[in-house]
Design a protein around this motif. Structure first.
Motif, PDB file in Angstrom:
ATOM      1  N   LEU A  50       0.879  -1.164   0.000  1.00 32.31           N
ATOM      2  CA  LEU A  50       0.000   0.000   0.000  1.00 32.31           C
ATOM      3  C   LEU A  50       0.920   1.219   0.000  1.00 32.31           C
ATOM      4  CD1 LEU A  50      -2.665  -1.271   2.548  1.00 32.31           C
ATOM      5  CD2 LEU A  50      -2.463  -1.695   0.087  1.00 32.31           C
ATOM      6  N   ALA A  51       1.347   1.555  -1.220  1.00 34.47           N
ATOM      7  CA  ALA A  51       2.487   2.466  -1.415  1.00 34.47           C
ATOM      8  C   ALA A  51       2.010   3.906  -1.545  1.00 34.47           C
ATOM      9  CB  ALA A  51       3.284   2.031  -2.643  1.00 34.47           C
ATOM     10  N   SER A  52       1.538   4.474  -0.449  1.00 30.19           N
ATOM     11  CA  SER A  52       1.007   5.831  -0.467  1.00 30.19           C
ATOM     12  C   SER A  52       1.998   6.855  -1.006  1.00 30.19           C
ATOM     13  CB  SER A  52       0.577   6.249   0.939  1.00 30.19           C
ATOM     14  OG  SER A  52      -0.562   5.535   1.335  1.00 30.19           O
ATOM     15  N   CYS A  53       3.280   6.611  -0.788  1.00 27.90           N
ATOM     16  CA  CYS A  53       4.300   7.569  -1.223  1.00 27.90           C
ATOM     17  C   CYS A  53       4.623   7.455  -2.713  1.00 27.90           C
ATOM     18  CB  CYS A  53       5.578   7.374  -0.414  1.00 27.90           C
ATOM     19  SG  CYS A  53       6.370   5.779  -0.714  1.00 27.90           S
ATOM     20  N   ALA A 109       0.542  15.728  -7.879  1.00 29.91           N
ATOM     21  CA  ALA A 109      -0.597  16.394  -7.232  1.00 29.91           C
ATOM     22  C   ALA A 109      -1.897  15.658  -7.528  1.00 29.91           C
ATOM     23  CB  ALA A 109      -0.682  17.842  -7.705  1.00 29.91           C
ATOM     24  N   ALA A 110      -1.991  15.046  -8.721  1.00 33.10           N
ATOM     25  CA  ALA A 110      -3.193  14.284  -9.077  1.00 33.10           C
ATOM     26  C   ALA A 110      -3.243  12.938  -8.361  1.00 33.10           C
ATOM     27  CB  ALA A 110      -3.238  14.076 -10.594  1.00 33.10           C
ATOM     28  N   ILE A 159       9.576  15.889  -4.132  1.00 37.87           N
ATOM     29  CA  ILE A 159       8.145  15.849  -4.484  1.00 37.87           C
ATOM     30  C   ILE A 159       7.353  15.233  -3.336  1.00 37.87           C
ATOM     31  CG2 ILE A 159       6.442  14.847  -6.058  1.00 37.87           C
ATOM     32  CD1 ILE A 159       7.997  16.893  -7.538  1.00 37.87           C
ATOM     33  N   ARG A 160       7.863  14.149  -2.774  1.00 35.35           N
ATOM     34  CA  ARG A 160       7.160  13.495  -1.661  1.00 35.35           C
ATOM     35  C   ARG A 160       7.068  14.429  -0.456  1.00 35.35           C
ATOM     36  NH1 ARG A 160      10.604   9.118  -3.528  1.00 35.35           N
ATOM     37  NH2 ARG A 160       9.325   7.672  -4.757  1.00 35.35           N
ATOM     38  N   ARG A 161       8.169  15.110  -0.158  1.00 32.64           N
ATOM     39  CA  ARG A 161       8.156  16.025   0.980  1.00 32.64           C
ATOM     40  C   ARG A 161       7.115  17.123   0.775  1.00 32.64           C
ATOM     41  NH1 ARG A 161      13.218  17.088   1.299  1.00 32.64           N
ATOM     42  NH2 ARG A 161      13.759  15.922   3.173  1.00 32.64           N
ATOM     43  N   LYS A 162       7.047  17.632  -0.431  1.00 34.94           N
ATOM     44  CA  LYS A 162       6.094  18.708  -0.745  1.00 34.94           C
ATOM     45  C   LYS A 162       4.656  18.263  -0.493  1.00 34.94           C
ATOM     46  CE  LYS A 162       4.664  21.706  -4.564  1.00 34.94           C
ATOM     47  NZ  LYS A 162       4.931  22.095  -5.971  1.00 34.94           N
TER      48      LYS A 162
END
Length: 416
Positions: A50-53, A109-110, A159-162
């Motif tokens: 479940l790779a939310s990142c 973002a999408a 991007i992940r941090r943002k």
């Protein structure tokens, strides 16, 4: 609920089954239709994380320069069946056109609203279905040779941090104290909490589908040829042997959604991203958490009685037989990543991830046709994003306003 509908869902993978569960909770009658049994395709064979990142698409800046080298190196996780290349080329040109920083930002973002809270989305979906037992909250680690190797992925991590992701950095002995199974050649890990994995993805989807059936849903095993309309309104689904009456239809058939979508006036540039997995049965040791090994771009996930390795990409269409080289590469990578582990047997699998050229799933209503909806095109994050996609579709069908801007996923962007 006052407006009870009969809803045919074409495709019984994680997206279709999730939609069925949520629609039943709204009081609708649901019919799941698939040419195979529920959870047999990509929903069975995925990496199980479940790779939310996983909001950073493959099309990062620099891909255009790296791809040729990757294709011609046997140690890289990208393969091509060259006889298919002329057919692939139009899609590939569109796909590679997004390999720039602005498009990556837009795609991330999408994807974030679809996958960013996956563990909780799965918990909400599975509650009370009997499928909960397959869900395992866990960390998710990205493994690198050293900090310099990690720094090479700085763009993706920024991007992940943002988008609100945080991680702990484990270096040297700190990583090996966390999980001693891995090679000393791996000296750095980025550890993300609040993730999870599914111990048997195929059985998980089957158990969800069984819950749908127990609650009065129909499961029909048949190929679907068309969505039947009358005066611009859905009236049924045409299968090989019959027309199944319904007043709403959802196309959730993964990579096989393309032809049906085209019949509804939506021409999605969609390709199969052929995915492979290798299962190591009864291993002598298990990784503590699912990991992405950056050097080989593969995932290793602890599952019920086995470790599943996944993550190879091959382009070659829907019809060609599996290649041998991806399995050999995964086997070699596994021995390098956890050299002390032995196993009793192996299982090989190849399946098809649905890859739209813009890396953004197709979710929403079909313009100009009342009662027609779509939910497909999640690349390699279908398991992660399936529950949220199914819930969004149920909300749309109920006339509720989702708490996300769905315009970015709209099928209308590919209207012919």
């Amino acid at each position: 609920m006052t407006d009870k509908k009969t809803i045919a869902i074409v495709g019984a993978g994680i997206v279709g089954v999730s939609a069925a569960v949520w629609l039943q909770r709204d009081g609708h009658d649901v019919i799941l239709i698939d040419k195979a049994s529920p959870g047999e395709g990509t929903s069975h064979g995925n990496g199980g994380v479940l790779a939310s990142c996983s909001i950073v698409p493959v099309t990062v800046p620099g891909l255009l320069q790296k791809a040729p080298k990757m294709l011609f190196s046997p140690s890289q996780p990208l393969f091509m069946k060259w006889g298919y290349f002329p057919k692939l080329l139009p899609w590939l040109m569109r796909y590679l056109s997004h390999a720039n920083a602005d498009d990556v930002e837009r795609i991330a973002a999408a994807l974030t609203p679809i996958v960013g809270d996956s563990l909780n989305d799965h918990k909400a979906l599975a509650e009370g279905t009997g499928a909960e037992k397959w869900l395992e909250p866990s960390d998710y680690l990205f493994l690198y040779e050293n900090r310099e190797h990690f720094d090479g992925d700085a763009f993706g991590w920024s991007i992940r941090r943002k988008h609100g992701f945080h991680w702990e950095e484990l270096e040297g002995q700190a990583f090996h104290d966390y999980d001693p199974i891995f090679s000393q050649d791996i000296g750095f890990a980025a550890k993300l909490g609040d993730h999870g994995h599914i111990k048997d993805p195929g059985q998980y989807v089957k158990d969800l589908a069984a819950h749908v059936e127990t609650n009065g849903g129909r499961i029909v095993r048949a190929a679907v040829d068309d969505i039947v309309r009358n005066n611009g309104k859905v009236t049924g689904v045409l299968t090989e042997g019959e027309t199944i009456a319904c007043d709403t239809a959802i196309v959730t058939a993964g990579v096989w959604s393309g032809p049906l979508a085209k019949r509804l006036g939506i021409s999605v540039p969609l390709e199969s991203e052929r995915g492979y997995h290798l299962e190591l049965i009864e291993p002598s040791a298990m990784p503590r958490s699912p990991v992405m090994v950056a050097s080989g771009k593969f995932v290793a996930t602890p599952m019920e009685g086995r470790i599943r390795l996944a993550g190879i990409v091959e382009f070659g269409g829907l019809d060609a037989a599996p290649s041998r080289a991806p399995f050999e590469l995964m086997r070699k990578n596994a021995r390098a990543a956890f050299p002390g582990v032995t196993w009793k047997d192996e299982v090989e699998w190849m399946g098809h991830r649905p890859a739209p050229a813009d890396s953004i799933p197709i979710i929403g209503d079909v313009p100009g046709i009342e009662g027609a909806y779509m939910g497909f095109g999640h690349h390699h994050i279908g398991l992660t994003g399936g529950p949220k996609t199914g819930r969004l579709l149920a909300q749309l069908i109920a006339g509720r306003t989702p708490n996300a801007d769905l315009s970015v996923y709209a099928p209308a962007r590919f209207k012919t």
